[in-house]
Write an enzyme that holds these catalytic residues in place. Structure first.
Site, PDB file in Angstrom:
ATOM      1  N   ASP A  87       7.404   4.594  -9.545  1.00 19.76           N
ATOM      2  CA  ASP A  87       7.945   4.892  -8.592  1.00 19.76           C
ATOM      3  C   ASP A  87       9.445   4.340  -9.382  1.00 19.76           C
ATOM      4  O   ASP A  87       9.864   3.749  -9.554  1.00 19.76           O
ATOM      5  CB  ASP A  87       7.570   3.445  -7.616  1.00 19.76           C
ATOM      6  N   ARG A 145       4.118   6.001   1.762  1.00 20.45           N
ATOM      7  CA  ARG A 145       4.586   7.886   2.158  1.00 20.45           C
ATOM      8  C   ARG A 145       3.419   7.874   0.935  1.00 20.45           C
ATOM      9  O   ARG A 145       4.471   9.316   0.116  1.00 20.45           O
ATOM     10  CB  ARG A 145       5.969   7.677   2.238  1.00 20.45           C
ATOM     11  N   LYS A 197       3.862  12.100  -2.871  1.00 24.12           N
ATOM     12  CA  LYS A 197       4.649  11.575  -2.157  1.00 24.12           C
ATOM     13  C   LYS A 197       5.722  12.224  -0.825  1.00 24.12           C
ATOM     14  O   LYS A 197       5.800  13.551  -1.158  1.00 24.12           O
ATOM     15  CB  LYS A 197       5.702  10.992  -3.784  1.00 24.12           C
ATOM     16  N   ASP A 230       8.925   6.569   8.605  1.00 22.21           N
ATOM     17  CA  ASP A 230       7.817   7.852   8.992  1.00 22.21           C
ATOM     18  C   ASP A 230       6.638   8.578   7.503  1.00 22.21           C
ATOM     19  O   ASP A 230       6.162   9.475   7.519  1.00 22.21           O
ATOM     20  CB  ASP A 230       9.152   8.372   9.136  1.00 22.21           C
ATOM     21  N   ASP A 278       4.362  -4.500  -7.080  1.00 23.78           N
ATOM     22  CA  ASP A 278       4.159  -3.376  -7.783  1.00 23.78           C
ATOM     23  C   ASP A 278       4.442  -2.094  -8.034  1.00 23.78           C
ATOM     24  O   ASP A 278       3.686  -1.196  -7.744  1.00 23.78           O
ATOM     25  CB  ASP A 278       3.572  -3.234  -5.599  1.00 23.78           C
ATOM     26  N   ASN A 279       4.984  -2.906  -8.632  1.00 22.32           N
ATOM     27  CA  ASN A 279       5.965  -0.864  -9.008  1.00 22.32           C
ATOM     28  C   ASN A 279       5.858  -0.797 -10.859  1.00 22.32           C
ATOM     29  O   ASN A 279       5.673  -0.539 -11.233  1.00 22.32           O
ATOM     30  CB  ASN A 279       7.510  -1.100  -9.205  1.00 22.32           C
ATOM     31  N   ARG A 331      -1.320  -0.430 -10.198  1.00 19.55           N
ATOM     32  CA  ARG A 331      -0.660  -1.694  -9.651  1.00 19.55           C
ATOM     33  C   ARG A 331      -1.090  -2.808 -10.186  1.00 19.55           C
ATOM     34  O   ARG A 331      -2.339  -3.344 -10.303  1.00 19.55           O
ATOM     35  CB  ARG A 331       0.186  -1.348  -8.682  1.00 19.55           C
ATOM     36  N   GLY A 348       0.939  -1.467  -0.081  1.00 24.96           N
ATOM     37  CA  GLY A 348       0.097   0.147  -0.359  1.00 24.96           C
ATOM     38  C   GLY A 348       0.823   1.552  -0.133  1.00 24.96           C
ATOM     39  O   GLY A 348       2.320   1.259  -0.087  1.00 24.96           O
ATOM     40  N   ARG A 401       3.102  13.581  -7.983  1.00 29.69           N
ATOM     41  CA  ARG A 401       2.628  13.091  -9.225  1.00 29.69           C
ATOM     42  C   ARG A 401       1.863  12.939 -10.085  1.00 29.69           C
ATOM     43  O   ARG A 401       0.753  12.713  -9.229  1.00 29.69           O
ATOM     44  CB  ARG A 401       3.219  11.636  -8.361  1.00 29.69           C
TER      45      ARG A 401
END
Length: 478
Positions: A257, A89, A108, A120, A247-248, A178, A86, A171
């Site tokens: 990504d 960030r 992002k 974070d 996932d990319n 994806r 998921g 972005r």
């Protein structure tokens, strides 16, 4: 909220329901400031190119109508399935429609989400500059990609290997769905959600598939073709993605990504641009195979909707012919071969072998090739270690060119062989200056990379030979 700017935001993805995302809010950053703003993209989106409030692009404020969410997905990372990933960030803010073109906005580096997995949720300035510039470079090269509208810095501290500062990239893409967006529901056995997502993607992005006898097979076939074309473009231009996890991979065949990417300097087919990739899974020469592997992951996820394995296998089998044909066409153009001959594939392979043997710079070799007839390749020959090998190749190439009309070949070759690419050392120079508060080199690179095929005398220094020892190691850390 701020009503000073015109875009009207809608949220088509939200209509899928809460199973597909989590509601989030950006975490404010300290002292946001402009690093760069993509004025050409702003114009395409119907935005003004001046007097923009930096707070609206840092997450400190939202445009009217934005309702951020973090998308759920899973994926195969370095060949191993990870059940929940998921947007850790990134936050999808909504979509805008201008001149009939709908675009999703995603911020992002906006802070923690339920998918941050203990991190974070921030992005640092160095990686944000690389993503911002590379998405601009790929756009200039004509390669399908997500785009970056803005790059904002801040004084908010972020800790990676050392203390750095947070940055944010806005972005833009028609969709951020994806392969892993489908995988998560397949592995959870949630067929209703899987079907809803497939129907959504078809309705929004592949409407012709809805008219097919088997819409989900048609969807898979369309994604196979777009992925084959995308990877062929990467190979032709010498681009290494670095982290081709499922996932990319974009469901629309976009470069997605930007992490530890790199454009080839010296041509080395086994080049690995990610120093975390210890086994070379995502090396340059492996990218076509990984494209196919990831498509198999997507096909497996779609099986509950198709339930026809031979048909799925047939759709997947189209990848290699499509990839090979498209790459062949691109490489012929790079070599100036516009009148096809049966042995052109052999000449392409001989060219790449000679380049690897002589450690030639990939982009510079093809750019100089346009002048081959005027000097019999002397400028290239001077860079060769094995002159005998070069001369043998050059003789074959010279004979092949006799079959080509030469009145427009140089112009046509220069239109497909870039003079300017985003080399790692150039990006690193811009990063180091930006970390000292000087963003001028970011702007210079951005402007140059808008027209990578054009002679730009004011940017000639950006085409200089990389100095020895200037290799930059890149990792997934951002």
């Amino acid at each position: 909220m701020n009503n000073s700017l015109p875009p009207h935001f809608t949220h088509p993805f939200r209509h899928l329901g809460a199973s597909f995302f989590a509601d989030v809010m950006p975490e404010p950053v300290l002292h946001p400031h402009w690093v760069h703003f993509n004025a050409p993209l702003a114009a395409q989106l119907g935005l003004p190119s001046t007097a923009l409030d930096v707070n609206l692009f840092s997450g400190n404020q939202l445009f009217e109508g934005q309702h951020p969410l973090a998308m759920l997905y899973a994926g195969h990372q370095f060949g191993h399935y990870t059940p929940q990933l998921g947007d850790g960030r990134a936050m999808q803010l909504g979509s805008t429609l201008h001149n009939g073109e709908r675009m999703e906005w995603q911020l992002k580096g906006a802070g923690r989400t339920p998918f941050s997995r203990g991190s974070d949720g921030r992005a640092v300035l160095r990686s944000s500059i690389r993503e911002y510039l590379c998405s601009a470079a790929m756009t200039g090269l004509g390669i399908p990609t997500t785009q970056a509208l803005s790059l904002v810095g801040s004084t908010t501290a972020v800790y990676r290997e050392q203390r750095e500062t947070a940055a944010l990239v806005m972005r833009i893409a028609p969709s951020f769905v994806r392969f892993g967006s489908f995988e998560v529901f397949f592995y959870r056995g949630q067929t209703d959600e899987l079907k809803a997502l497939a129907d959504f993607v078809i309705a929004e992005h592949y409407p012709l598939c809805a008219e097919a006898e088997q819409p989900y097979v048609a969807l898979l076939s369309a994604v196979v073709e777009r992925t084959a074309v995308l990877v062929a473009h990467w190979q032709a231009v010498g681009f290494c993605h670095g982290v081709l996890n499922s996932d990319n991979m974009s469901i629309l065949g976009l470069t997605l990504d930007y992490g530890p990417f790199g454009f080839l300097d010296t041509y080395n087919p086994s080049h690995i641009c990610n120093h975390s990739d210890h086994e070379g899974r995502y090396s340059f020469e492996n990218q076509p195979f990984i494209g196919s592997w990831n498509l198999h992951c997507l096909a497996q996820a779609l099986l509950p909707l198709i339930d026809d394995i031979p048909t799925v296998k047939s759709a997947l089998a189209a990848y290699w012919p499509q990839f090979t044909a498209h790459l062949h066409g691109l490489m012929c153009e790079k070599l100036g071969l516009f009148e096809p001959q049966h042995n052109d594939a052999d000449l392409i392979q001989d060219t790449l072998a000679m380049m690897a043997h002589n450690h030639l710079d990939y982009s510079r070799f093809f750019r100089r090739l346009a002048d081959f007839e005027s000097n019999q390749g002397a400028t290239i020959r001077n860079d060769c270690l094995d002159l005998t090998a070069f001369d043998a190749w050059a003789s074959k190439y010279a004979v092949r060119l006799l079959s080509e009309p030469n009145n427009t070949r140089t112009v046509r070759m220069n239109a497909v062989n870039p003079k300017y690419i985003l080399r790692n050392h150039l990006a690193q120079d811009a990063i180091e200056q930006a970390e000292r508060g000087d963003f001028s080199e970011v702007s210079t690179l951005f402007e140059c990379l808008q027209q990578p095929f054009q002679e730009q005398t004011q940017y000639e220094r950006l085409n200089a030979e990389p100095e020895e020892g200037m290799a930059v190691e890149v990792s997934c850390s951002s």
